[in-house]
Write a protein that holds these residues in place. Structure first.
Motif, mmCIF file in Angstrom:
data_model
loop_
_atom_site.group_PDB
_atom_site.id
_atom_site.type_symbol
_atom_site.label_atom_id
_atom_site.label_comp_id
_atom_site.label_asym_id
_atom_site.label_seq_id
_atom_site.Cartn_x
_atom_site.Cartn_y
_atom_site.Cartn_z
ATOM 1 N N ALA A 65 1.125 -1.031 -0.107
ATOM 2 C CA ALA A 65 0.489 -0.049 -0.103
ATOM 3 C C ALA A 65 0.844 1.603 0.214
ATOM 4 C CB ALA A 65 -1.006 0.256 0.987
ATOM 5 N N ILE A 66 1.993 1.223 0.542
ATOM 6 C CA ILE A 66 3.181 2.368 1.064
ATOM 7 C C ILE A 66 3.672 2.709 -0.089
ATOM 8 C CG2 ILE A 66 4.592 3.256 1.997
ATOM 9 C CD1 ILE A 66 4.345 1.478 4.364
ATOM 10 N N ALA A 67 3.785 1.329 -0.938
ATOM 11 C CA ALA A 67 4.522 1.533 -2.947
ATOM 12 C C ALA A 67 3.619 1.913 -3.717
ATOM 13 C CB ALA A 67 5.135 0.092 -2.910
ATOM 14 N N VAL A 68 1.821 1.380 -3.176
ATOM 15 C CA VAL A 68 1.370 2.002 -4.364
ATOM 16 C C VAL A 68 1.112 3.733 -4.614
ATOM 17 C CG1 VAL A 68 -0.889 2.041 -4.953
ATOM 18 C CG2 VAL A 68 0.051 -0.602 -4.599
ATOM 19 N N VAL A 69 0.779 4.832 -3.173
ATOM 20 C CA VAL A 69 0.656 5.901 -2.780
ATOM 21 C C VAL A 69 2.209 6.743 -3.251
ATOM 22 C CG1 VAL A 69 0.728 7.207 -0.508
ATOM 23 C CG2 VAL A 69 -1.035 5.118 -1.236
ATOM 24 N N VAL A 70 3.316 6.159 -2.342
ATOM 25 C CA VAL A 70 4.632 6.818 -3.022
ATOM 26 C C VAL A 70 5.393 6.480 -4.674
ATOM 27 C CG1 VAL A 70 6.754 6.170 -2.076
ATOM 28 C CG2 VAL A 70 5.447 6.489 -0.676
ATOM 29 N N PHE A 71 4.615 5.902 -4.876
ATOM 30 C CA PHE A 71 5.196 5.812 -7.097
ATOM 31 C C PHE A 71 3.924 6.232 -6.847
ATOM 32 C CE2 PHE A 71 7.715 1.279 -5.233
ATOM 33 C CZ PHE A 71 8.402 2.518 -4.887
#
Lengths: 382, 555, 57, 286
Positions: free
Chosen positions: A59-65
């Motif tokens: 989830a963090i990766a999806v938001v950040v990227f």
């Protein structure tokens, strides 16, 4: 200099990589590409912790990227984007410091609970002392006065590619660890030489074996079955070749197995007293040789000089005069070389058989037999 | 040790002129005669020449260590012993790690520091130039000894780059003593190099550049140098104890005499964990220089970047035992190291968020340095996220010493640190050589590297989760597909680095578009006021410096 | 002194407004900040250690 | 900074020569330890390194005397020395850390105390004591006796503390332009340091030959010689540096304002002194 084009390509490439990996995993259905949930309550707790933290990371990766790639797309200079004029924002900074902190605290709480369970080794039904050796495992059932070595079961011919590899290539042993289901088993880990690590993914136990110290762990296996693992800490040349096989069975089967083991021990004890025939010795010696000696001295006795001398046509092994030196080398090892002492590792019958085998195999023609009784006499003289 | 600010020059001694930097250039004057030929390189005390030497040395080691990695990947292409024997395989994994850590990544960063820090802070050279020469030339000696152990009886180091006792002491090959002495020389080199860098930064800044005005690359190196001075001596201590255990019969790491093998790991990782940050903090500085340039916007949260770097460095001293979750630490220790490790994610996250906020509402273009930096941000974040997973101690029992860990730290070091080094090379090559790097070759290098590196390391997450231990020359059949992919990716990545060599050769031969002083439109900083290529001697007198917050061109 | 502690805390979190930061860097000597930083680091380590001890019990 | 231009020292042949001799030293030491040969490269390296240090420092002294170094160079030297001493502190920190870890964790665990007390199953007869007279595996053999802290070590402590004081007096004399006092106090410091080393040598011989306290005598012997040995090496280096300072003083070097080389050696000597206090407390007394 160049615009969006590389990004399109980049995304495309990442998709291709991802797809190829999905496909690769799908081809090999026997393995999967995730942790096994395992067969104990601890292993399942660990598995769910793993999945929670994994999805949080996704989830963090999806938001950040997502924000990143959208910015790269929306604010291209080639599309005439003009830079804004801001370089700090206390509110935003507080938020993106506090939110990760809260997520981490939320993760730490269940992780702490699981860890405390893992450390609770009290009230065990069975104690097993696991000792790492270069490169085999030794299991001692503390209450049962029963112990044995567990060696790699895969033949060298498979490793060298002379024969097709079996399903459990490098994950099979000659003597598996047998335990009953539903009982709390406490493992005591130590080592005879260097640091190894005893790891069975389905039990979620990975513990280093430290020479001179004992580490503890425990398990209660719910389902009968065979669970495989490997040494996980680099321990020298044959680190890849010391697998673990745990067979979880019902209490009745376990009791039967224990009885069988005791009988075999009794037979072995009797065997060390009686006279063995050449065929018996050669037959047993070949098995021992292939398990313990062939990795260095090769199955055909040719060795790998200079580190590992050839045994074929070795003067020590084809003459009467060499006999004592030969027995001495096997019993006590050779200092300054990698030849270990086997007096503590192998039974007297095994030692007698393997020496006999080495003196009479591959064209060696010493012609003599070494009897188990001879070896036990020599050992009791010390 | 923070000095008072150097006094401001009373008169602006003709340094307020153009970008070409009249007085910034050496005008003959009082510089000493330069020897020529090989002797020039052996004797040089010039920070630019030493920086170049460091980087060329790192490049050479990168290829030697890379070749070893390819031998490892070739053996792992298929299950079974196919290509090398296990003894040699262990030597290759060990030497690959040692060479890449101590011979490639660290010297590459030290080389960048040598080249850039003086020109970024307006200093004439490093603070202690002869010591600088000494620090560099220790490295070739050290690595010659290290590599020669491969040809000694019993072979070279075969116990992993972490050389845990007693595998490396009682059970190590005879050449281990040479390995230890080689590490001592490399350690001396690192400590002296770090002392030099700190003294330069604290002491040689141009008068009105305060600490909080320094470029982030300088800041990250200041903190990195502090880490180096704090932990390299601990490594020296622990390898000295190994030497005593091996040759003089002490029992530091032997329980029979009252010692403890785990003590070795505590000491090693007290060095080793900060060492990990030594290999990534300068990368943060590089990316923090490049992203604002090509987003044409000031770095978001400069101060919080500095603070985050400092917190990461301080935290790095109290997290070492997360490398040892399976050695049987007491529960309290296990919890302490789990909590402190998880906390590191916070400042690290702040850094990534700051970079993205810098991109947000910028005016972005995609030149080669920017491509490598953006790839760094994505790939480093992947490595960081798997790091958070590894921090959870009970789950780490399943990850520890598997290919999941191998994937994690390679993501931080190769698509992370190495990509940042490549980004730095593409960014500053116009300043070093006077010509832009070849764009076609550079693009090919970039895309092949991105594909190769991810194809190599991404599948390792899966082989690790599926149960493959690290450092094994042969494996069970269910890991075969992932390993084949990794090996193909490894060869692709390795071979495509030859393109980088081609780019550099073209630059050295001045084949390419000539670069002006300010090689990149959005670039800020003192180095861009120097002509390209930068002359051998720069800043005989302290240049005038306008802090970025007062800069008219970028807000 | 309170201001120094506040600034160091802000530094630990990595968040501080430009105004406060400018104010901090007006002061000539960095030593109060360095000493406070080291002390706070020790305090931080002790806090995490006691949390771990408490959680383990 | 009197002028606003920077001073950059000339190139020097010493660094590269020193690297070559250090290479000889390392290879020679490695050969000595592995095969027993290698004395010749080791000696070449050792003598060469001494020669290089002499030559390199002489060049620096000449430049310093010629007034080439400005205030900025002086600050660089100061910071370089300060950080170097910090690195030495961390070197000893590793050894003190070893001592504390062994005493607080490893030995109690081996004896069955604490979180890993189950380890005692392997060493049923072992009793953890400090000083450790009997090792877990008795065949390794601990020391027969240990050095009494209130005899030679106490004298040595007093000697080193006194030498720190005399050095401070020497420094004051230098600041007040009193050459004669400076020389006297510096000589006194050297004598005190030299006597310390002699006593340390006597103690070592006594420990090794009569008390059975050797490097091989279990973890007590190992930590004892590790800490005191490396401290002794540092005392020796400190004495050499101070002796060089004495020579320079006799040659009339240093002024009340400009004498960083002297100050640096004083820093180093005080550092060695402080380490000894730690040693005396934790190796000998407690």
């Amino acid at each position: 200099m160049h615009s969006l084009l590389p990004f399109g390509r980049w995304l495309l490439v990442l998709c291709v990589i991802f797809a190829s990996q999905v496909q690769a995993a799908a081809i090999n259905t026997s393995s999967g590409w995730n942790l096994p949930p395992g067969v104990t309550s601890i292993s399942q707790e660990i598995f769910s912790l793993h999945m929670i933290i994994f999805w949080i990371c996704v989830a963090i990766a999806v938001v950040v990227f997502g924000v990143m790639f959208w910015s790269l797309f929306a604010y291209r200079k080639s599309k005439g984007a003009k830079p804004a004029n801001f370089h700090e924002n206390t509110t935003v900074e507080v938020i993106w410091t506090a939110v990760p902190l809260l997520i981490l605290i939320a993760m730490a709480i269940p992780a702490t609970a699981t860890l405390k369970k893992i450390y609770d080794t009290s009230d065990a039904d069975i104690d097993i002392l696991v000792t790492g050796y270069q490169w085999r495992w030794h299991y001692q059932y503390v209450e049962e006065d029963l112990s044995f070595f567990s060696n790699l079961g895969t033949p060298r011919s498979q490793i060298l590619g002379e024969e097709d590899k079996g399903d459990f290539y490098l994950l099979e042993v000659d003597n598996p660890l047998v335990v009953p289901v539903g009982k709390k088993i406490r493992f005591l880990f130590t080592s005879n030489d260097v640091i190894h690590a005893w790891w069975v993914p389905d039990l979620a136990i990975k513990k280093d074996t430290i020479p001179g110290f004992i580490n503890e762990s425990w398990t209660i296996i719910d389902e009968p079955g065979t669970y495989r693992g490997q040494c996980a800490e680099l321990c020298g040349r044959d680190h890849a070749y010391m697998p673990i096989e745990v067979r979880a069975v019902s209490q009745e089967t376990y009791d039967e197995w224990l009885e069988e083991q005791r009988q075999m021990l009794a037979e072995d004890a009797a065997g060390s007293q009686r006279e063995w025939t050449m065929d018996e010795l050669m037959d047993r010696g070949k098995g021992v040789y292939n398990t313990y000696c062939a990795a260095c001295h090769q199955a055909d006795g040719s060795g790998m000089p200079p580190a590992f001398p050839a045994l074929k046509n070795n003067p020590m092994m084809i003459t009467e005069e060499g006999r004592d030196a030969h027995i001495d080398a096997v019993l006590y090892g050779r200092s300054g070389t990698s030849m270990p002492a086997y007096s503590g590792t192998l039974s007297v019958a095994d030692i007698a058989a393997v020496i006999t085998y080495e003196r009479n195999a591959w064209g060696n023609d010493a012609g003599d037999r070494v009897q188990p009784s001879e070896i036990s006499e020599m050992l009791s003289d010390d | 040790m923070v000095p008072e600010l150097p006094p401001r020059p009373d008169k602006h001694q003709a340094i307020s002129d153009t970008a070409a930097g009249g007085s910034a250039v050496d005008q003959g004057g009082h510089h000493h005669e330069q020897p020529t030929g090989l002797l020039r390189w052996l004797l040089t005390t010039n920070h630019k020449e030493i920086g170049t030497l460091y980087m060329l040395f790192a490049l050479l080691m990168f290829f030697i260590g890379g070749t070893m990695a390819l031998i490892v990947r070739a053996e792992l292409f298929q299950p079974g012993m196919t290509f090398v024997v296990p003894e040699f395989f262990n030597q290759m994994t060990t030497m690959h790690g040692l060479i890449m850590v101590f011979g490639a990544i660290m010297p590459a960063f030290v080389g960048l520091a040598n080249w850039l820090i003086p020109v970024q802070i307006g200093a004439p050279d490093m603070a202690l130039p002869r010591l600088n020469n000494f620090s560099f030339w220790l490295l070739p000696v050290s690595f010659t000894i290290l590599l020669s152990t491969l040809f000694m009886e019993g072979g070279g180091p075969n116990f992993g780059w972490t050389f845990y006792a007693p595998l490396s002491t009682t059970y190590g090959p005879p050449s281990t003593s040479f390995f230890i002495l080689a590490m001592h020389l490399a350690g001396i080199s690192s400590i002296l190099g770090a002392i030099n860098i700190i003294a330069t930064i604290l002491n040689l800044r141009t008068p009105n550049m305060r600490l909080m005005d320094m470029p982030l690359f300088v800041w990250t190196w200041l903190i990195t140098a502090f880490l180096l001075i704090a932990v390299m001596p601990v490594l020296a201590g622990v390898i000295t104890m190994m030497l005593l255990d091996i040759n003089f019969g002490t029992s530091f790491f032997d329980a029979a005499g009252g010692g403890d093998p785990v003590l070795f790991q505590h000491l090693f990782w007290f060095f080793g964990h900060p060492e990990v940050y030594i290999m990534i903090l300068p990368a943060f500085g590089i990316v923090s220089a490049i992203v604002p340039t090509f987003a044409r916007k000031r770095l978001f949260g400069y101060a919080s970047m500095v603070y985050a770097t400092a917190s990461i460095a301080l935290l790095s001293f109290v997290v070492w035992a997360h490398h040892m979750f399976t050695v049987g630490l007491p529960l309290t220790a296990q919890l302490f190291f789990m909590y402190s490790t998880m906390l590191i994610a916070v400042p690290t996250g702040v850094k990534v968020f700051n970079w993205i906020a810098t991109l947000f509402r910028g005016s972005i273009s995609f030149e080669l340095p920017m491509l490598f930096s953006l790839a760094f941000i994505v790939q480093f974040t992947i490595g960081g996220l798997s790091g958070v997973m590894l921090a959870i101690a009970p789950v780490d029992f399943q990850y520890h010493d598997t290919y999941f860990v191998v994937a994690h730290f390679h993501y931080v070091l190769v698509p992370g640190a190495v990509f940042a080094i490549l980004a730095a090379a593409y960014y500053w090559l116009p300043k070093w050589s006077g010509v832009y790097p070849n764009v076609k070759l550079g693009l090919a290098h970039f895309w092949l590297s991105v594909i190769g590196v991810n194809l190599t390391f991404f599948p390792m997450h899966f082989s690790g989760l599926a149960g493959m231990p690290r450092r094994i020359p042969d494996y069970a059949l269910q890991f075969a597909d992932f390993n084949m992919l990794s090996s193909i990716g490894g060869f692709l990545f390795g071979i495509s680095q030859l393109l980088f060599v081609a780019v550099i050769v073209l630059c050295i031969r001045k084949k390419g578009e000539k670069a002006p002083a300010q090689a990149w439109e959005g670039a800020e900083g003192l180095e861009w006021q120097l002509p390209s290529p930068a002359p051998l001697h720069t800043f005989d007198t302290p240049p005038e410096f306008i802090p970025e917050r007062d800069s008219p061109s970028r807000h | 002194m309170l201001q120094v502690i506040k600034s160091v805390l802000a530094a630990f979190l990595g968040v501080q407004s430009e105004k406060n930061r400018q104010q901090d860097f007006q002061s000539r000597s960095p030593w109060p900040f360095i000493v406070t930083g080291v002390v706070m680091t020790l305090v931080f380590v002790l806090v995490v250690a006691s949390v771990a001890r408490w959680a383990a019990s | 900074m009197s002028t606003s231009s920077y001073y950059v020292p000339a190139t020097s042949k010493w660094p590269i020569i020193s690297v070559i001799f250090l290479g000889f030293l390392a290879v020679g030491a490695g050969m000595l330890m592995t095969s027993g040969s290698g004395l010749i490269p080791f000696l070449i390296g050792f003598v060469g390194t001494l020669w290089v240090m002499y030559g390199w420092f002489m060049d620096v002294f000449k430049e310093s005397q010629a007034g080439l170094y400005d205030a900025q160079m002086d600050r660089s030297f100061r910071q370089g020395m300060a950080w170097f001493i910090f690195s030495e502190v961390m070197f000893f920190a590793a050894f003190f850390g070893t001592l504390f870890y062994i005493r607080v964790f490893a030995l109690p665990w081996l004896d069955g105390e604490g979180a890993k007390g189950v380890t005692a199953l392997l060493w049923p007869d072992f009793v953890a004591t400090w000083p450790l007279m009997t090792t877990p595996d008795p065949s390794i053999g601990g020391p027969d006796a240990i050095v009494n802290p209130w005899t030679l070590p106490l004298i040595n402590t007093l000697l080193l503390v006194a030498s720190s004081i005399t050095l401070t007096f020497a420094h004051h004399a230098l600041k007040h332009q009193d050459r004669k006092k400076l020389i006297n106090w510096l000589v006194a410091t050297l004598v005190l340091g030299g006597v310390f080393l002699v006593i340390q040598g006597i103690e070592y011989v006594h420990a090794w030959t009569e008390l059975g306290l050797t490097l091989q005598a279990g973890i007590y012997g190992a930590t004892f010689f590790l800490l005191t040995g490396f401290h002794g090496v540092h005392v020796t280096i400190g004495l050499i540096i101070l002796a060089v300072m004495l020579v320079r003083v006799l040659k009339g070097h240093f002024t009340p304002d400009q004498h960083f080389a002297f100050e640096a050696s004083a820093w180093y000597w005080h550092f060695v002194d402080v380490v000894w206090i730690g040693l005396f407390l934790f190796v000998y007394v407690f």
